[in-house]
Design an enzyme around this catalytic site. Structure first.
Site, PDB file in Angstrom:
ATOM      1  N   TYR A 210      46.260  79.946  12.312  1.00  0.00           N
ATOM      2  CA  TYR A 210      45.386  78.823  12.789  1.00  0.00           C
ATOM      3  C   TYR A 210      46.610  77.356  12.809  1.00  0.00           C
ATOM      4  O   TYR A 210      47.341  76.474  12.191  1.00  0.00           O
ATOM      5  CB  TYR A 210      44.892  78.382  11.663  1.00  0.00           C
ATOM      6  CG  TYR A 210      43.355  78.415  11.737  1.00  0.00           C
ATOM      7  CD1 TYR A 210      41.919  78.308  12.691  1.00  0.00           C
ATOM      8  CD2 TYR A 210      43.332  80.032  11.521  1.00  0.00           C
ATOM      9  CE1 TYR A 210      40.980  78.760  12.490  1.00  0.00           C
ATOM     10  CE2 TYR A 210      41.877  80.828  11.564  1.00  0.00           C
ATOM     11  CZ  TYR A 210      40.901  80.364  11.734  1.00  0.00           C
ATOM     12  OH  TYR A 210      40.048  80.957  11.746  1.00  0.00           O
ATOM     13  N   HIS A 242      42.245  84.729  19.410  1.00  0.00           N
ATOM     14  CA  HIS A 242      40.795  84.904  18.980  1.00  0.00           C
ATOM     15  C   HIS A 242      40.059  83.990  19.055  1.00  0.00           C
ATOM     16  O   HIS A 242      38.719  83.925  19.503  1.00  0.00           O
ATOM     17  CB  HIS A 242      41.038  84.855  17.096  1.00  0.00           C
ATOM     18  CG  HIS A 242      40.002  85.283  17.060  1.00  0.00           C
ATOM     19  ND1 HIS A 242      38.790  83.901  15.971  1.00  0.00           N
ATOM     20  CD2 HIS A 242      39.127  86.269  16.281  1.00  0.00           C
ATOM     21  CE1 HIS A 242      38.061  84.545  15.728  1.00  0.00           C
ATOM     22  NE2 HIS A 242      37.470  85.462  15.661  1.00  0.00           N
ATOM     23  N   HIS A 243      40.182  82.359  18.896  1.00  0.00           N
ATOM     24  CA  HIS A 243      39.642  81.178  19.351  1.00  0.00           C
ATOM     25  C   HIS A 243      40.275  80.423  19.662  1.00  0.00           C
ATOM     26  O   HIS A 243      40.888  80.110  19.229  1.00  0.00           O
ATOM     27  CB  HIS A 243      38.515  81.317  18.488  1.00  0.00           C
ATOM     28  CG  HIS A 243      38.660  80.177  17.377  1.00  0.00           C
ATOM     29  ND1 HIS A 243      38.890  80.738  15.878  1.00  0.00           N
ATOM     30  CD2 HIS A 243      39.284  79.107  17.325  1.00  0.00           C
ATOM     31  CE1 HIS A 243      38.657  79.846  15.181  1.00  0.00           C
ATOM     32  NE2 HIS A 243      39.473  78.961  15.637  1.00  0.00           N
ATOM     33  N   HIS A 400      28.397  83.033  15.655  1.00  0.00           N
ATOM     34  CA  HIS A 400      30.521  83.121  15.224  1.00  0.00           C
ATOM     35  C   HIS A 400      30.517  83.723  14.257  1.00  0.00           C
ATOM     36  O   HIS A 400      29.802  83.725  12.660  1.00  0.00           O
ATOM     37  CB  HIS A 400      31.146  81.899  15.077  1.00  0.00           C
ATOM     38  CG  HIS A 400      32.168  82.658  15.222  1.00  0.00           C
ATOM     39  ND1 HIS A 400      32.938  82.940  15.463  1.00  0.00           N
ATOM     40  CD2 HIS A 400      33.021  81.880  14.097  1.00  0.00           C
ATOM     41  CE1 HIS A 400      34.232  83.076  15.239  1.00  0.00           C
ATOM     42  NE2 HIS A 400      34.283  82.988  14.376  1.00  0.00           N
ATOM     43  N   HIS A 402      32.874  87.147  11.914  1.00  0.00           N
ATOM     44  CA  HIS A 402      34.332  87.630  11.916  1.00  0.00           C
ATOM     45  C   HIS A 402      33.972  89.475  12.258  1.00  0.00           C
ATOM     46  O   HIS A 402      32.706  89.834  12.518  1.00  0.00           O
ATOM     47  CB  HIS A 402      35.009  87.768  11.145  1.00  0.00           C
ATOM     48  CG  HIS A 402      35.801  86.249  11.302  1.00  0.00           C
ATOM     49  ND1 HIS A 402      36.665  85.220  10.206  1.00  0.00           N
ATOM     50  CD2 HIS A 402      35.457  85.027  12.409  1.00  0.00           C
ATOM     51  CE1 HIS A 402      37.342  84.080  10.736  1.00  0.00           C
ATOM     52  NE2 HIS A 402      36.214  84.275  12.448  1.00  0.00           N
ATOM     53  N   MET A 475      32.717  84.611   7.966  1.00  0.00           N
ATOM     54  CA  MET A 475      32.361  83.405   8.629  1.00  0.00           C
ATOM     55  C   MET A 475      31.021  84.235   9.460  1.00  0.00           C
ATOM     56  O   MET A 475      30.681  84.944   9.385  1.00  0.00           O
ATOM     57  CB  MET A 475      32.833  82.416   9.610  1.00  0.00           C
ATOM     58  CG  MET A 475      34.157  82.272   9.094  1.00  0.00           C
ATOM     59  SD  MET A 475      34.557  80.988  11.065  1.00  0.00           S
ATOM     60  CE  MET A 475      36.751  80.524  10.107  1.00  0.00           C
TER      61      MET A 475
END
Length: 627
Positions: A210, A242-243, A400, A402, A475
């Site tokens: 991240y 990924h995001h 959202h 995972h 998540m």
């Protein structure tokens, strides 16, 4: 019959001999394979509850299209069609039970042939199917993610012989068949564009990273409205990114953060930027997601007096191969205008508090395990009252989770009675997370509450799956796009360790990130994860734990940008009991629609005059052009 004839003639007149023109008739269009050889177009008739499909494939053989529950052939509803050497088009409704030639559907032929033709390079077929046929060998076309499988072969099937093997000419792609096209709303003429990109970040050789980078927002001095946003992914990095989430940092954030980039969270963050800024969202994208255009009359505000001037990009990188040669410059692109619209849009995050970590746990070996998280009614009521607002209207959002996530729901309650869901996806695909419009805007009133619910599948996992940031953790979030904007960014919760671990006979636990057990003495010093990992999980025990977890108390968070967690501190929430759900929503039973095409059907048999139209139209068109 007359309506179907008109559809056929209309398509022929509009298309002529041009495949690209033919596909432009359809409301949506997707290139299904990486080489652009298979193109799917479709239009939804909500009134008739049917979808009209058109496929254009670079082949003169058979083509196949299917709806699959998991992305493979088993249990897939498949249609196979072709055009023979005499110009006759054929279509067969089939069903697959395994990898192999799918059997012809013996119950009823529900994929209805409209038209078909081929030229020297391509085959084109148009056909129609109701949402729900009540045929057990058909799959219902419904809201949420549809996994479309496709294949083709360069030879037509021989008489009394099934279609030849497709070899490598096959694939799968997730699409939203029933959703409105996010690009359908036109942009205003005076729209401006601004990109926010990270500057060649050297992605660490780690499975999950991240990365947070801060920027000064130059769009200040007056109020603007953002009307569209889209993800910018550096070519070749589609599997890496990924995001991407663009956050507004709270007003008054230290200007020294501008230009700084670092790991977002935990001890590797020297400034705590991630925890400080990850609240009010400007734009959000996840893997597989495309652009999103706000409806007319709505805009996300920028530049107003007292508004944030710093932006933070949160980049989630997936690097399972631990490569050292990734230098990334991805980010977001926003489109904004000086023509202000009627409503200011906000983005509300509901579901699991992201910093919850192991507070949320899913046992191993679960065929299905459901977790719930709460946006309590007093939060929305208080925020609406503060702005003299009686309700907000949700127009879209992102769901959202995972890798273990298989379904997500944003459930809506009023006085204990459940209303239709705000948004749901019963066939969630981790690799396809598109911001989606709601079919009908949803009004949320004072006193309403939201329950964000996720189903997980952990059959092949040997250990407990916990909540957290990496994709191998989990998540459960719904980002709801709504108006008018409230001073509210997150309405989330997470289970307490004390309530969760009571299932494992834990008496007391020290609340913290890992939840260390204090008593009984034989378990003292063990973490919550160790306790759950060392249980002898069976199907029965998984079901018992799910029932227990759904009754567990939660820590609740009702956050705006002004009460953000100070840099370097962990969040603390108020403990609450789960919200009772006395009257669950009962969806209406589908009214089945049955179309029958009578098996292998040739176009000439369906519409004798179509051949005449096909023959005459180019001549007529040339005459008109000459005039």
């Amino acid at each position: 019959m007359a309506r179907k004839l008109c559809e056929i003639v209309f398509l022929v007149l509009l298309c002529g001999a041009s495949v690209s023109k033919c596909l432009s008739v359809y409301g949506r269009r997707e290139v299904l394979d990486k080489d652009g050889r298979y193109v799917l177009g479709w239009t939804v008739d909500a009134e008739e509850k049917a979808v009209t499909f058109s496929v254009e494939v670079e082949t003169r053989g058979w083509v196949g299209l299917g709806l699959s529950p998991h992305g493979g052939m088993p249990e897939a509803d498949i249609v196979i069609g072709w055009v023979d050497g005499n110009g006759n088009a054929f279509l067969t409704d089939r069903f697959a039970t395994e990898n192999g030639v799918p059997a012809v559907d013996t119950t009823s032929q529900d994929w209805v042939l409209l038209s078909g033709w081929e030229n020297g390079t391509h085959t084109s077929l148009s056909f129609k199917r109701p949402f729900d046929t009540c045929d057990k060998q058909d799959r219902v076309i419904e809201d949420g993610t549809s996994r479309v499988i496709f294949a083709w072969n360069d030879a037509d099937p021989m008489a009394n012989v099934g279609p030849a093997f497709h070899e490598a000419n096959r694939g799968v792609k997730s699409v939203l068949l029933l959703d409105k096209d996010p690009e359908e709303t036109p942009l205003p003429d005076n729209v401006l564009m601004y990109e926010i990109l990270v500057p060649k970040v050297h992605v660490p050789a780690e499975d999950t990273t991240y990365w947070c980078q801060s920027f000064r927002l130059p769009i200040v001095g007056r109020k603007y409205h953002v009307v569209k946003w889209e993800q910018v992914v550096q070519p070749g990095h589609e599997s890496l990114v990924h995001h991407v989430i663009a956050y507004f940092c709270p007003p008054g954030t230290n200007e020294s953060l501008v230009g700084m980039g670092e790991h977002c969270y935990g001890r590797r963050s020297s400034t705590g930027m991630g925890e400080h800024c990850n609240s009010r969202i400007l734009a959000a994208f996840a893997v597989g997601g495309g652009p999103f255009t706000l409806p007319d009359g709505t805009g996300l505000p920028l530049g107003e007096d007292g508004a944030p001037t710093l932006i933070m990009l949160e980049m989630h990188y997936d690097n399972p191969e631990l490569r050292t040669d990734y230098y990334d410059s991805s980010g977001v692109r926003i489109y904004y205008t000086t023509d202000l619209r009627q409503h200011d849009v906000g983005v509300l995050e509901t579901g699991l508090e992201n910093d919850g970590g192991p507070h949320m746990m899913v046992p191993p070996g679960a065929a299905t395990f459901t977790s719930r998280f709460y946006c309590y009614p007093d939060c929305l009521k208080k925020k609406m009252a503060a702005q003299s607002v009686d309700s907000i209207t949700v127009i879209g959002g992102i769901l959202h989770s995972h890798l273990a996530g298989v379904a997500i729901r944003a459930r809506h309650f009023r006085g204990g009675v459940e209303l239709p869901p705000i948004a749901e996806d019963e066939t969630y695909d981790f690799n396809f997370q598109q911001t989606r419009y709601l079919h009908h805007p949803v009004e949320i009133r004072k006193g309403d509450y939201i329950v964000t619910e996720c189903d997980y599948k952990t059959r092949k996992r040997p250990r407990v799956t916990i909540g957290g940031l990496p994709t191998y953790r989990e998540m459960c979030l719904a980002f709801l796009i709504y108006y008018p904007r409230l001073d509210l960014t997150q309405c989330v919760s997470m289970p307490t360790y004390a309530a969760t671990l009571r299932f494992a006979s834990v008496e007391t636990v020290r609340e913290g990130y890992y939840g260390m057990v204090e008593s009984p003495s034989e378990l003292a010093g063990r973490s919550s994860v160790w306790i759950m990992d060392n249980m002898n999980w069976t199907d029965g025990l998984v079901r018992q734990f799910q029932d227990h977890a759904l009754r567990a108390n939660h820590y609740f968070f009702c956050e705006d940008q002004q009460n953000q967690v100070p840099i370097g501190q962990w969040p603390r929430g108020e403990e609450r009991a789960p919200i009772p759900m006395t009257r669950p929503f009962q969806p209406k039973t589908s009214a089945c629609q049955v179309y029958t095409s009578g098996g292998e059907t040739a176009t000439r048999h369906v519409c004798p005059i179509l051949t005449l139209v096909l023959i005459m139209f180019p001549t007529v068109l040339m005459s008109l052009t000459a005039l």
